[in-house]
Design a protein around this motif. Structure first.
Motif, PDB file in Angstrom:
ATOM      1  N   HIS A 115       4.751  56.047  29.803  1.00 18.35           N
ATOM      2  CA  HIS A 115       5.720  57.014  29.667  1.00 18.35           C
ATOM      3  C   HIS A 115       7.200  56.736  30.090  1.00 18.35           C
ATOM      4  O   HIS A 115       8.105  57.425  30.189  1.00 18.35           O
ATOM      5  CB  HIS A 115       5.261  58.458  30.343  1.00 18.35           C
ATOM      6  CG  HIS A 115       4.822  58.541  31.612  1.00 18.35           C
ATOM      7  ND1 HIS A 115       3.865  57.866  32.240  1.00 18.35           N
ATOM      8  CD2 HIS A 115       5.376  58.983  32.730  1.00 18.35           C
ATOM      9  CE1 HIS A 115       3.736  57.928  33.566  1.00 18.35           C
ATOM     10  NE2 HIS A 115       4.721  58.663  33.725  1.00 18.35           N
ATOM     11  N   LEU A 116       7.042  55.560  31.406  1.00 21.19           N
ATOM     12  CA  LEU A 116       8.339  55.250  32.106  1.00 21.19           C
ATOM     13  C   LEU A 116       8.850  54.315  31.204  1.00 21.19           C
ATOM     14  O   LEU A 116       8.533  53.344  30.779  1.00 21.19           O
ATOM     15  CB  LEU A 116       7.820  54.916  33.584  1.00 21.19           C
ATOM     16  CG  LEU A 116       7.036  55.588  34.358  1.00 21.19           C
ATOM     17  CD1 LEU A 116       6.424  54.764  35.708  1.00 21.19           C
ATOM     18  CD2 LEU A 116       7.775  56.890  34.730  1.00 21.19           C
ATOM     19  N   SER A 118      12.517  53.788  31.190  1.00 18.22           N
ATOM     20  CA  SER A 118      13.914  53.258  31.951  1.00 18.22           C
ATOM     21  C   SER A 118      13.670  53.135  33.491  1.00 18.22           C
ATOM     22  O   SER A 118      12.625  53.742  33.897  1.00 18.22           O
ATOM     23  CB  SER A 118      14.822  54.516  31.665  1.00 18.22           C
ATOM     24  OG  SER A 118      14.621  55.410  32.688  1.00 18.22           O
ATOM     25  N   GLU A 120      15.284  54.205  35.844  1.00 19.09           N
ATOM     26  CA  GLU A 120      15.580  55.276  36.587  1.00 19.09           C
ATOM     27  C   GLU A 120      14.324  56.287  36.673  1.00 19.09           C
ATOM     28  O   GLU A 120      14.020  56.754  37.644  1.00 19.09           O
ATOM     29  CB  GLU A 120      16.670  55.989  36.061  1.00 19.09           C
ATOM     30  CG  GLU A 120      18.070  55.461  36.172  1.00 19.09           C
ATOM     31  CD  GLU A 120      18.268  54.131  35.288  1.00 19.09           C
ATOM     32  OE1 GLU A 120      17.693  54.080  34.175  1.00 19.09           O
ATOM     33  OE2 GLU A 120      19.020  53.465  35.605  1.00 19.09           O
ATOM     34  N   GLU A 121      13.523  56.212  35.516  1.00 19.78           N
ATOM     35  CA  GLU A 121      12.359  56.967  35.562  1.00 19.78           C
ATOM     36  C   GLU A 121      11.276  56.073  36.456  1.00 19.78           C
ATOM     37  O   GLU A 121      10.345  56.667  36.914  1.00 19.78           O
ATOM     38  CB  GLU A 121      11.678  57.144  33.944  1.00 19.78           C
ATOM     39  CG  GLU A 121      12.700  57.979  33.156  1.00 19.78           C
ATOM     40  CD  GLU A 121      12.140  57.947  31.516  1.00 19.78           C
ATOM     41  OE1 GLU A 121      11.195  57.045  31.563  1.00 19.78           O
ATOM     42  OE2 GLU A 121      12.502  58.961  30.977  1.00 19.78           O
TER      43      GLU A 121
END
Length: 178
Positions: A115-116, A118, A120-121
């Protein structure tokens, strides 16, 4: 002991007491002989001077004299000395002096973090690292290595595929600080 395979979210913590975690039932500091033999598909130790293998290629080991030790011989040497034990389930154990001193996850285990998508995530989930190493090929960013010294952890971010591609903990280069 918290087995990280049973609770992958423990890897999100910027500080983890390594004395409290294990992987696949093996704690850091355990004898390397405890890694289940049936799961080991490859090993690396000082016994091996040259290795040949890969996808759809049967692994071959060669010692300094050109002799071809078997996988069992290389594993026997590794669990008594230093090296790496690679398991079929995409788990790797680092061995020093016959003791497990680190472990790494790659492959399907990391789908937990899919689910990550990017960088930034990734930072929001794992926190700010103590050090970041950027790797480039032909001037293009390929990956970032994020190092968390409080848990002696390295998280590899694949900048091309926008995913976590490796997590290791323990005595790996860079995990304990500069």
């Amino acid at each position: 002991m918290i087995d990280i395979l049973d609770d992958l979210d423990v890897l999100l913590r910027p500080c983890v007491d390594l004395a409290t975690v294990g992987m696949g039932g093996i704690a850091l500091g355990s004898p390397a002989a405890g890694v289940p033999r049936r799961s080991i598909v490859q090993a690396q130790s000082s016994l091996v001077a040259r290795y040949r293998g890969g996808t759809a290629v049967e692994s071959e080991y060669f010692d300094a004299a050109g002799r071809r030790p078997t996988l069992d011989e290389v594993v026997d040497h590794t669990v008594r000395s230093d090296g790496f034990l690679y398991c079929a389930d995409k788990l790797t154990y680092k061995v020093r002096g016959g003791t497990v001193v680190g472990f790494a996850l790659h492959g399907p285990h990391l789908s937990h973090f899919a689910h990550l998508t990017s960088y930034e995530e990734l930072l929001a989930a794992f926190g700010r690292p103590d050090r970041v190493r950027e790797n480039e090929t032909y001037g293009e960013l390929t990956n970032r290595g994020l190092y968390y010294w409080g848990s002696r952890k390295h998280v590899q971010w694949d900048a091309w595929d926008h995913r976590v591609s490796l997590i290791n903990m323990g005595e790996f280069e860079g995990n304990a600080g500069p």
